[in-house]
Design an enzyme around this catalytic site. Structure first.
Site, short mmCIF file in Angstrom:
data_model
loop_
_atom_site.label_atom_id
_atom_site.label_comp_id
_atom_site.label_asym_id
_atom_site.label_seq_id
_atom_site.Cartn_x
_atom_site.Cartn_y
_atom_site.Cartn_z
N GLU A 15 0.83 -1.21 0.00
CA GLU A 15 0.00 0.00 0.00
C GLU A 15 0.87 1.27 0.00
OE1 GLU A 15 -4.28 -1.36 1.86
OE2 GLU A 15 -2.86 -0.38 3.22
N GLU A 19 -6.18 -6.82 -1.57
CA GLU A 19 -6.85 -6.86 -0.27
C GLU A 19 -8.31 -6.44 -0.43
OE1 GLU A 19 -5.01 -4.68 2.89
OE2 GLU A 19 -2.97 -5.18 2.23
#
Length: 358
Positions: A172, A278
């Site tokens: 991320e 995710e």
């Protein structure tokens, strides 16, 4: 990367195989024409699983106690994702721990996405802490450290016979990584050099094997503007990558329609495979959606409907570039237990059936 590796991962209709991952026979193996549907990643991040089972947690499916990986495999999951950290504490995700989980997963036929956090703790847009051992390094020394750590980690997986099929260089990384050195938006050049060092490290660690596909992963599943800002800068700074990774949690990253529009945008603009690295949804009421609209009830059945809908949206991505979905994290405990796919007694919830095959 080598063409054969990309075709293996994302073009199984082009490269003949005698079996799908896990041993399911293909059309060719049965003597039929190659009419198989495009390969899709049914994935789960199981980075907590080994730790929980070592502490005595027993997962159950239909009342039957089974190892967690076997439960996932029996319900059509074909990939796992494992995070690796530098010197984690109290999190368990060391090299030795991750190698052991990879060995167990590969033995069951899973493919592996290895997720480098380049930190001793969680790495995400609000936490990209430089590992303590690297805290006093200069930028050039950090570049070398990222290269060495990536190379040595991938080498260890290769020597064990569990080479990752895909590698995330950073987790991320919307706001950069290894703060303050590679923090965005102000230090794009330094950030790009750190990412590229990670890619070069993966290349160096693979030996004579095909290089794993390289994913660059951000957390903007429903955000076209931020997605374009990030990947346009990535390309301008000449960072090599093969796969776009996105996180999509509907309480943070918008509606399913927002996700659909961004998938279409990414497919059209970048023409690369896209994976939701995710996603998750609560199976009972929580505070995630405080003040926001829920598209699905926070119930076991609502959780199942959510994943089925997300999978459909990803599969509808233009040009077949929506290639898979990973749940984070099926064996969740504690404050995030509601996002898992097992209940408080560790029984599998209905969501586990989404990837079942007829």
């Amino acid at each position: 990367m080598r063409l054969c590796s990309l075709l293996l991962l994302f073009g199984l209709s082009i490269v003949p195989m005698t079996a799908q991952p896990g041993g399911a026979p293909t059309a060719e193996a049965n003597g039929h024409a190659a009419t198989r549907a495009p390969y899709f990643i049914n994935g789960a991040d199981v980075s907590f699983l080994r730790d929980l089972e070592s502490k005595g947690v027993v997962f159950k499916d239909g009342g039957q106690a089974k190892p967690g990986l076997e439960i996932l495999r029996s319900h059509g999951y074909n990939w796992i994702r494992l995070r690796i950290m530098n010197e984690p504490s109290p999190l368990p995700n060391t090299l030795a721990y991750t190698l052991a989980e990879a060995k167990a997963a590969k033995a069951l036929g899973f493919r592996l996405l290895l997720d480098f956090h380049y930190s001793d703790d969680w790495a995400d847009p609000e936490h990209e802490r430089t590992p303590k051992a690297w805290a006093k390094l200069s930028h050039d020394e950090l570049v070398k450290a990222v290269f060495n750590f990536s190379r040595d980690t991938v080498t260890a997986f290769r020597l064990q016979g569990t080479m990752p099929d895909m590698v995330q260089v950073g987790n991320e990384v919307t706001a950069g990584m290894l703060w303050p050195d590679g923090r965005l938006p102000d230090r794009w050049e330094q950030f790009a050099e750190l990412l590229t060092a990670g890619v070069r490290g993966v290349e160096a660690g693979k030996g004579d094997l095909p290089r794993p596909a390289i994913m660059i992963h951000i957390d903007r599943g429903g955000d076209i503007e931020r997605t374009q800002w990030f990947y346009d800068h990535l390309i301008v700074n000449h960072v090599p990558f093969d796969v776009i990774g996105q996180s999509y949690y509907p309480w943070w990253q918008g509606s399913l329609d927002d996700l659909r529009k961004n998938l279409a945008f990414m497919a059209t603009r970048y023409k690369k495979p896209i994976i939701l690295a995710e996603t998750a949804y609560d199976w009972e009421y929580g505070e995630d959606f405080a003040g926001k609209k829920r598209e699905f009830p926070e119930t076991p059945e609502g959780q199942r409907e959510y994943l089925a809908a997300v999978v459909d949206v990803v599969k509808q991505t233009p040009n077949g570039l929506g290639r898979g979905v990973f749940w984070w994290e099926p064996m969740a405990e504690g404050a995030i237990a509601k996002r898992g796919i097992f209940d408080d007694e560790h029984n599998a919830l209905p969501v586990i059936q989404v990837f079942d095959r007829p």
